[in-house]
Structures are given as C-alpha cells and as structure tokens.
Design a protein around this motif. Sequence first.
Motif, mmCIF file in Angstrom:
data_model
loop_
_atom_site.group_PDB
_atom_site.id
_atom_site.type_symbol
_atom_site.label_atom_id
_atom_site.label_comp_id
_atom_site.label_asym_id
_atom_site.label_seq_id
_atom_site.Cartn_x
_atom_site.Cartn_y
_atom_site.Cartn_z
ATOM 1 N N TYR A 39 0.731 -1.175 0.157
ATOM 2 C CA TYR A 39 0.023 -0.046 -0.113
ATOM 3 C C TYR A 39 0.826 1.295 -0.069
ATOM 4 N N CYS A 65 -3.723 4.228 -4.989
ATOM 5 C CA CYS A 65 -4.594 5.442 -5.056
ATOM 6 C C CYS A 65 -6.095 4.801 -5.740
ATOM 7 N N ASP A 66 -7.273 5.404 -5.638
ATOM 8 C CA ASP A 66 -8.266 5.130 -6.385
ATOM 9 C C ASP A 66 -7.976 5.830 -7.816
ATOM 10 N N MET A 110 -6.985 5.872 4.138
ATOM 11 C CA MET A 110 -7.873 5.788 2.881
ATOM 12 C C MET A 110 -7.137 4.628 2.255
ATOM 13 N N ILE A 111 -6.001 4.391 1.775
ATOM 14 C CA ILE A 111 -5.403 3.414 0.926
ATOM 15 C C ILE A 111 -5.493 1.926 1.660
ATOM 16 N N ASP A 113 -7.468 1.166 3.923
ATOM 17 C CA ASP A 113 -9.055 0.724 3.637
ATOM 18 C C ASP A 113 -9.412 0.318 2.172
ATOM 19 N N LEU A 114 -8.739 0.978 1.317
ATOM 20 C CA LEU A 114 -9.184 0.631 -0.036
ATOM 21 C C LEU A 114 -8.470 -0.670 -0.483
ATOM 22 N N MET A 120 -13.321 -4.449 -0.133
ATOM 23 C CA MET A 120 -13.681 -4.549 -1.690
ATOM 24 C C MET A 120 -14.738 -5.483 -2.164
ATOM 25 N N ARG A 123 -18.309 -4.177 -1.866
ATOM 26 C CA ARG A 123 -18.688 -3.157 -2.653
ATOM 27 C C ARG A 123 -19.154 -3.814 -4.078
#
Length: 123
Positions: A39, A65-66, A110-111, A113-114, A120, A123
């Motif tokens: 990450y 990153c998203d 954020m990352i 969690d992403l 995931m 989602r």
Amino acid sequence: MKKEAIYKYVKEQYGTEPEYLWKRDPNSAVLRHRNRKWYAVFMCVEGKYLGLPEKGKVDIMNVKCDPEMVSLLTQTYGLLPGYHMNKKHWIGVLLDDSVGEARILDFLDMIYDLIDSEKMKKR
C-alpha cells in the motif's frame, strides 16, 4: 512529515513494519497490508526524474490510489504521478513538508482501507 514518523504511525495503527526488499537500494521500503498487498513504497529519487526543479535527491512515498482520484490529486503541489509505478493506480507524495501531516495520514488510512480485500468484496 518524515518517513520515520510514518513508520511509527503505521506500526501503531495497523501493525505494519517497513520491509527492505532491494539489496541495491537498502533505504527503499515497502509497507504491506495484512493481505500482503503493497500500500506504500518509500524511495529517495533524483528530483529531476520527478520533474522537480530541485537538484539532488528527495524522499517520496508512493501510495496506491483510487484511479478516479489520481488526476485530480496530482494537480496539487507535492502530489505526483507514482514514480516507477502504475500511474493510473499510484501517486507519489513528496516528503519535504509540502504535504501536511494530516493529509499524509489520511492518504494512508484511505489506502489501507481501499485495499482491504474484505471491504472490496462488499462493494
């Protein structure tokens, strides 16, 4: 924010320790999620390779990153396309105090969690 402070934060927050994977570059490190995915990657890079006017090396942290956010984020000073990474999925963060500590820690949270595979899947 310096990388040592980031290492301390991720150890306390996620139990993550930096891994030094490259003999040729013993100062570069990777942070892995508990699912073993990277990450963040820390490197020291010549500023000219990042398109910076500074001469000499600068510390950067590449973070996953998203993809929808990459082009928006990289318009801010201190945030660059990920160096030596897939520029669609990674951004580089200068660790020269041009990006505030709160923002860096927000990126890490954020990352982390992403790339959490359980989240995931939901989602």
